[in-house]
Design an enzyme around this catalytic site. Structure first.
Site, short mmCIF file in Angstrom:
data_model
loop_
_atom_site.label_atom_id
_atom_site.label_comp_id
_atom_site.label_asym_id
_atom_site.label_seq_id
_atom_site.Cartn_x
_atom_site.Cartn_y
_atom_site.Cartn_z
N LEU A 110 0.62 -1.00 -0.09
CA LEU A 110 -0.02 -0.03 0.16
C LEU A 110 0.82 1.78 0.19
O LEU A 110 2.13 1.03 0.63
CB LEU A 110 -1.08 0.06 1.25
CG LEU A 110 -2.48 -0.41 0.91
CD1 LEU A 110 -2.52 -0.67 2.34
CD2 LEU A 110 -3.08 -0.08 0.21
N ASP A 111 0.19 1.79 -0.60
CA ASP A 111 1.31 3.49 -0.73
C ASP A 111 1.20 3.96 1.27
O ASP A 111 0.69 4.16 1.31
CB ASP A 111 0.60 4.31 -1.39
CG ASP A 111 0.25 4.37 -3.42
OD1 ASP A 111 1.12 4.08 -2.93
OD2 ASP A 111 0.11 5.05 -3.63
N ARG A 112 2.59 4.85 1.00
CA ARG A 112 2.60 5.13 2.05
C ARG A 112 1.21 6.52 2.74
O ARG A 112 0.56 6.32 3.76
CB ARG A 112 3.53 6.48 1.98
CG ARG A 112 3.79 7.58 3.45
CD ARG A 112 4.75 8.99 3.32
NE ARG A 112 5.93 8.22 2.82
CZ ARG A 112 6.65 7.95 4.34
NH1 ARG A 112 6.08 8.22 5.60
NH2 ARG A 112 8.31 7.76 4.18
#
Length: 231
Positions: free
Chosen positions: A56-58
């Protein structure tokens, strides 16, 4: 920070990742001393090393699967590779999005020079017009969208929503600065409004059908109340 455990068995742990937490630090990351990664937080909370099955993206919040042993990773990753896991995200976007749309537009890969096929299915759940001016208009319009990616490219959903002129609220890279500022000034909400809400799949070891859901961050409930959106 205590992580919410959504599901656990002998093979996997499923937690809800907060906004602005990196899953793991890149090698020689400048942020290592400044912040804990999700994997470090898990190590501290459970006193056990875990192995991420996907990314997952930051900036993105929500559901993430981790394997309890390295030997378990491959079977779960295979489900993602074969598109046998239904991933469902929700987002708040600028404007009134189309009722349904398939966004089939290539996205740059991690090496930044090669474009790869990417496909996202969009469904608009709610819309609203708000009496708060955002330049150049006297009002502002937003949509709650359900997004189901059929591929897993870096920043795919953020890029795809920008591509169809309905960027995600709170997106500092692909978003609309004026609308992001409106949410900060009026609602005190500055996080990215993209949430990995659920995963549906057949467990590769138990053959059990699982539907795992992660609750929304608190920012979302502020916006749901402001916009009179009930789910």
């Amino acid at each position: 920070m205590e992580l919410d455990v959504i599901y656990e068995d002998e093979y996997i742990l499923c937690v809800s990742k907060p906004n602005n937490v990196v899953v793991h630090h890149a090698h020689h990351s400048r942020n290592v001393a400044d912040e804990d990664s999700l994997l470090q937080m898990i190590q501290q909370q459970f006193n056990q090393k875990m192995y991420p099955i996907h990314r997952l993206d930051r900036k993105t919040s929500g559901i993430i699967l981790l394997a309890k042993e390295t030997g378990f990773v491959a079977k779960f990753q295979d489900l993602f590779t074969k598109n046998e896991i239904q991933k469902t995200y929700y987002g708040v976007v600028r404007g009134h999005a189309p009722e349904t749309k398939v966004i089939d537009s290539p996205v740059k890969g991690r090496d930044a020079n090669v474009y790869k096929d990417a496909e996202t299915h969009l469904f608009t759940v709610k819309t609203v017009t708000v009496d708060i001016p955002v330049k150049p208009y006297n009002t502002s319009r937003y949509s709650l969208v359900k997004l189901q990616p059929k591929t897993g490219r870096l920043h795919q959903l953020r890029i795809h929503m920008n591509k169809i002129s309905h960027p995600l609220i709170g997106d500092p890279k692909y978003g609309d600065k004026n609308h992001n500022t409106m949410f900060i000034d009026n609602f005190d909400c500055e996080n990215l409004f993209l949430h990995a809400h659920s995963l549906d799949f057949i467990h590769p070891y138990s053959n059990e059908k699982l539907s795992i859901k992660a609750d929304y961050p608190k920012d979302w409930y502020i916006v749901f109340e402001k916009f009179n959106w009930t789910l």
